[in-house]
Design an enzyme around this catalytic site. Structure first.
Site, PDB file in Angstrom:
ATOM      1  N   GLU A  52       0.834  -1.199   0.000  1.00  0.00           N
ATOM      2  CA  GLU A  52       0.000   0.000   0.000  1.00  0.00           C
ATOM      3  C   GLU A  52       0.877   1.260   0.000  1.00  0.00           C
ATOM      4  O   GLU A  52       0.575   2.236  -0.709  1.00  0.00           O
ATOM      5  CB  GLU A  52      -0.919  -0.002   1.237  1.00  0.00           C
ATOM      6  N   ASP A  86       2.183  13.138 -15.015  1.00  0.00           N
ATOM      7  CA  ASP A  86       1.047  13.500 -15.869  1.00  0.00           C
ATOM      8  C   ASP A  86       0.863  15.017 -15.950  1.00  0.00           C
ATOM      9  O   ASP A  86       0.624  15.565 -17.026  1.00  0.00           O
ATOM     10  CB  ASP A  86      -0.229  12.852 -15.328  1.00  0.00           C
TER      11      ASP A  86
END
EC number: 4.6.1.17
Lengths: 162, 162, 162, 162, 162, 162
Positions: free
Chosen positions: E115, E129
């Site tokens: 995680e 991005d």
């Protein structure tokens, strides 16, 4: 039909196959299957369907949603913009079964057989879930593609014999 | 066994049933099913399995992931913290089928039959997807719960007859 | 009540707050809201509900599924193992509205207000979707938490005035 | 406007309607809504926005992501390739509310009203989540489609009156 | 440390390993990594961070949400009820990089290293991005677990050398 | 290259940028990265790959599935209909690392760099997960876009230097 599994390359490695060169055509797939149960369970579904406890209505919604998630569930499936999904049920008292039939359509570069099969499977599973407290021994069977239309490989209809 | 569908209240409205009063126990469910195909398709899987084009390995991964998503797919299922998932396959040359068996376990307040069935369904669908280019007429069948352990309703084993 | 937003640390950075030290208790939250529409639209839902075209039944299923996905939709929510979800609807002819009320329960370390609100929101959105072809001007309103129980902050009931 | 709910067939069964014959056009939808709160809560958001604890920035991200998941949340929605999503907020001190407005666009065969509404709903829910420790009684309201463009049914603008 | 890969059984088949016999303990994992970029790109992030265009704030939200989806992304991971997630960033002008560090905690039967790593990976991807229009050559590196606490295998701290 | 971050508007607010005016072209992106480990760990993967315990095969499937979920993980990414995904691995004994390379293609209005990078990241994470019981100190690095083709900005190839 080829004699190789197209989902693997020459080295036997899985890939999502290239569909860019395939045409966008109207593609249709129909799949079906059934869940066999005790007659008393079928009667409960039947009465609920008419008045309250709508097992069939809920299974239909689960099936439509599952069709939209096919590419998320089946590793090498392409995501496709579905243009239509219908799911029908029939209570078959002779076989003591709920019969499900899903039709899925797209305007896309590859077929929607997997979407139609996924819809049927999740529909039957939802029926199982809702009835398992009264009938744990239900069996799902005869799940298959009935026909497909569109695409380069052309139309296809299953030769049925169970 | 009761004679009512527990997923509906007295007015026939669907709900996710209250499991807060149920004990956290070790719960196990085993489900199975198979996909029947042409002998040549089974031979392709068999050879791929040994050397390259690992259909079975990919179906196993898809099945394990699907088990974790059961509550997302089946509307009235409770989310459960799975503690173990195993998925086994057997190539049955007599039946010309791939047999799949999934075992799911949890320490939770409700059973994991739906998780085991979902694993089997998605495993079989993945096999279909990977072989459909050579054999569109494959049929999925005999999908059922084989046994469950844990919980107030106790252990249960299917009486098999196909 | 504190005067700070607990989802931010001392530097103003968002985090998922630590709930490890909180007790596992039985927690309940009730939320409600309504979608106001033209009387003719309400009449369509009402007749469909009785006989065919079950808008309310579909909205209920969408709501239950959405409750399970709350932690996936609301960035800083903790994932919680829901033990119960119920969603009720009432057709209010005076207000010309569909009223929705969701109750969510868990045995967990933090409350389920967000799950109850998410269920209501998606229920109302589903009603909108199914009726928008005949009534695009529907308005969703009065969406709020009605009450919560459990946890250190104790029980709470909304003071209603619209 | 028709007088029937298009999401149901002649038998009253839900389906995902066929959009294959509809044109791919540029479609735009604008939706809005607000969450009303105590003035002190609005002041906390306002100060956080300027300096730290960016409630609005997080709600915007949650809204954009939710717009992309609309077809996964609303059972009969078609999946659509969104080409643009913007989400704006305004702190309205007169109404003591955070106002949210979402605009969604696509080049597709059906409209994006549901995507715009879903973005607004999840934006408001995220604001609720982040402020609930200081103000549990917040109310979400006036959530509606403001306008849509594109498609056969043409442009439409809401007649506003609250 | 054992010399076998625990995710495979004696036949070499993948499975989700049985954790039912492991204790529920407080488990913590810390992971880190960085994305190296042109100094001008780092300066854009730095100025945006202070005033507008909050790259870091958005990456943090994406990271927290990704931590919650780890079991959905990594095939053999167990679903875990996370009790805390924090994600910190540092703009390192010497290395011309954004450094990310995630800490994840649970009360569960297995650790949360995956995680924490997933949170870091998605944080760095989100930075990529948002900056790729000005700097396509950014490189992500030094992504690793820094420490873990809890569980039978005890505490562990990475020996750092790059 | 512009000097602004296109994911923000003039007010510094994040949005999903408008791609409606961009052409649908064939777009390709290649990304790569590696995970460095102890030689004994690499040897385990290598032997498993040949005979049993197929770490690489499972990482490939996880990567392909992750590519399809990119828009769900990266907040401002557009959903894209992928037409092809391939993921290759190489065991590099000199660097004591598993090297991963992903190629993603679409016929769409925007590029697929993020999809290729996401595939690589999840591939490396899956390798970490499957080997962490024997080697917790593995490091992921050199993760970058190698080349892109298609779209108005034209082709691009990375200038490599580590």
């Amino acid at each position: 039909m080829t004699s190789n599994l197209t989902h693997f390359d020459a080295q036997g490695q899985a890939h999502m196959v290239d569909v860019a060169a395939k045409d966008v055509t109207h593609r249709v797939a129909v799949a079906a299957g059934r869940i066999r149960m005790q007659p008393a369970t079928l009667a409960l579904i039947s009465s609920g369907n008419a008045k309250k406890g709508d097992v069939i209505g809920i299974a239909r919604i689960a099936a439509i949603q599952a069709a939209k998630r096919t590419a998320d569930l089946i590793p090498l499936c392409h995501p496709l913009p579905l243009t239509r999904v219908t799911v029908d049920f029939e209570l078959d008292e002779v076989a003591s079964a709920v019969q499900c039939r899903a039709q899925v359509e797209t305007l896309g570069r590859t077929g929607v057989e997997m979407e139609a099969l996924t819809a049927v499977q999740i529909a039957l599973l939802t029926v199982y879930d809702m009835c398992k407290a009264v009938d744990r021994g239900m069996v799902m069977e005869q799940i298959r593609v009935l026909e497909k239309q569109g695409g380069k490989s052309g139309d296809w209809t299953a030769t049925l014999e169970t």
